[in-house]
Enzyme design. Structure first.
Site, short mmCIF file in Angstrom:
data_model
loop_
_atom_site.label_atom_id
_atom_site.label_comp_id
_atom_site.label_asym_id
_atom_site.label_seq_id
_atom_site.Cartn_x
_atom_site.Cartn_y
_atom_site.Cartn_z
N CYS A 163 -0.92 110.65 -112.38
CA CYS A 163 -1.37 110.54 -113.77
C CYS A 163 -2.20 111.75 -114.17
CB CYS A 163 -2.15 109.25 -114.00
SG CYS A 163 -2.41 108.92 -115.76
N CYS A 343 3.15 109.74 -120.06
CA CYS A 343 1.70 109.75 -119.91
C CYS A 343 1.07 109.14 -121.15
CB CYS A 343 1.20 111.17 -119.70
SG CYS A 343 -0.57 111.25 -119.31
#
Length: 400
Positions: A163, A343
């Site tokens: 991430c 994302c």
């Protein structure tokens, strides 16, 4: 030495990738599946950003591993410590080996807090935290609420991490909170990035430049945290472009640790020689090992030129399953992974933009009728409630 066991398919890792693949294989009729995973608890890590921002509880992110193992799969509650692809077996910490016909590698990555001098000793105390650990995310919120002035530093390490947007998302949540409390003008917010831009995909980078500027965040590009003095509350930031170091006193330090493949895999035959972090070599489209056709890898441990996210795993899992099944039948591999990743970039306490793109960094929107390059409340609702529900009830059951 315990006697060796053998299974048709062995999956190393019971996280997002391992559980998703196991569930899909069971739905496809594969009966002899073993999943190697020592942890008793399973975490939905994407929500930890909101835990650190005071918008979710840590308890919401954890469930017992035993309740998520697909019915019919054998759970080996042990830790893998080695793999021998020539002899098709995995070594266990508790002794013995597990043999396989086919192997899926999904052990995730490891957090290397010790790679930054002083960080491991400081994290969790005196204003230093990291949302990358379950026990630390609540501490982040404690420290954010305590800030009424001074300097807050948010850092991202060099190299691939899971991430890639998380290091800056918490900066936006904190800045929004301080603005709502009327103290943002008294807080110097520094975002330290190892990259030359705020985000790898240029379209979303332009939007995020505006978000950071709107909060008055000072962005340090091509820089990284190299030392922490927790007792003195000082951080040393290296400017990689100039080679100079600066020591900065902080009130709060949110540090994302460097990350790499698990140590036991770094020197294994499956590791990619081209990866300094020990990630595994696979074909970027089929996710099959470049040397052993009976081995596949996905998720954070695979050396792929895309972001390491749960959304990427959601697209990788069906490719691995389709290709594994085809390989069992001696057929050509039909599955192709195009590098899709997503994302969800939280930009405020009620706004989010959704960055979705492929290997070529071309936008790949799931909602083409919605402008996801604009921070939106409905996208924040997706992050807070929709994606967790899809994870627990869809992905981990092989349905999404």
């Amino acid at each position: 030495m315990a006697p060796a066991r053998h299974h048709q398919v062995v999956i190393v890792g019971g996280g997002t990738a391992g559980i998703s693949v196991a569930a899909r294989l069971r739905r496809a009729g594969i009966r002899d599946i073993a999943l190697i995973e020592p942890a008793e608890q399973h975490y939905y890590q994407p929500l930890w950003t909101l835990v650190g921002g005071g918008q979710a509880t840590a308890a919401e992110t954890v469930r017992p591993e035993r309740k998520l193992i697909p019915k019919g799969a054998t759970w080996i509650r042990d830790r893998a410590t080695g793999v021998d692809p020539d002899n098709r077996n995995v070594t266990l910490a508790g002794g013995g080996t597990v043999g396989y016909d086919q192997l899926v590698m999904a052990p995730g990555l490891q957090l290397d807090f010790d790679a930054v001098p002083g960080l491991a000793e400081s994290v969790g105390t005196r204003g230093v935290s990291s949302n990358y650990r379950f026990d630390l995310a609540p501490r982040t919120w404690d420290f954010i609420r305590a800030v009424r002035g001074g300097t807050a530093i948010f850092t991202m390490p060099a190299g691939p991490i899971k991430c890639g947007g998380a290091p800056q998302k918490i900066a936006y949540l904190a800045a929004d909170w301080w603005r709502r409390q009327g103290v943002l003008n008294d807080v110097r917010v520094i975002l330290v990035l190892p990259t030359p831009t705020i985000f790898g995909q240029p379209d979303w980078a332009k939007v995020l430049d505006g978000v950071a500027a709107g909060y008055g965040i000072e962005v340090r590009y091509e820089s990284q945290l190299v030392e922490v003095d927790g007792d003195s509350r000082r951080a040393v930031i290296l400017d990689n472009a100039s080679g100079t170091k600066e020591t900065i006193d902080y009130e709060l330090l949110h540090a994302v640790p460097p990350q790499s493949a698990p140590d036991w895999l770094k020197g294994s035959p499956l590791a990619d020689p081209a990866s300094p972090f020990g990630y595994l070599a696979v074909d970027r489209y089929t996710l099959q090992s470049t040397r052993w056709p009976e081995v596949f890898a996905l998720g954070d441990v695979a050396n792929l030129p895309t972001s390491k996210t749960g959304a990427a795993i959601r697209k990788q899992a069906p490719v691995v399953v389709a290709n594994l099944l085809a390989a069992r039948r001696g057929e050509s591999l039909p599955g192709r992974y195009d590098g899709y990743t997503s994302c969800p970039l939280v930009t405020a306490r009620n706004r989010m933009l959704l960055a979705e793109f492929d290997y070529e960094q071309k936008p790949a929107p799931s909602f083409p009728f919605i402008d996801t390059m604009k921070p939106r409340y409905d996208m924040w609702l997706l992050k807070r409630y929709g994606l967790p529900a899809m994870y627990w009830h869809g992905m981990l059951r092989g349905l999404a």
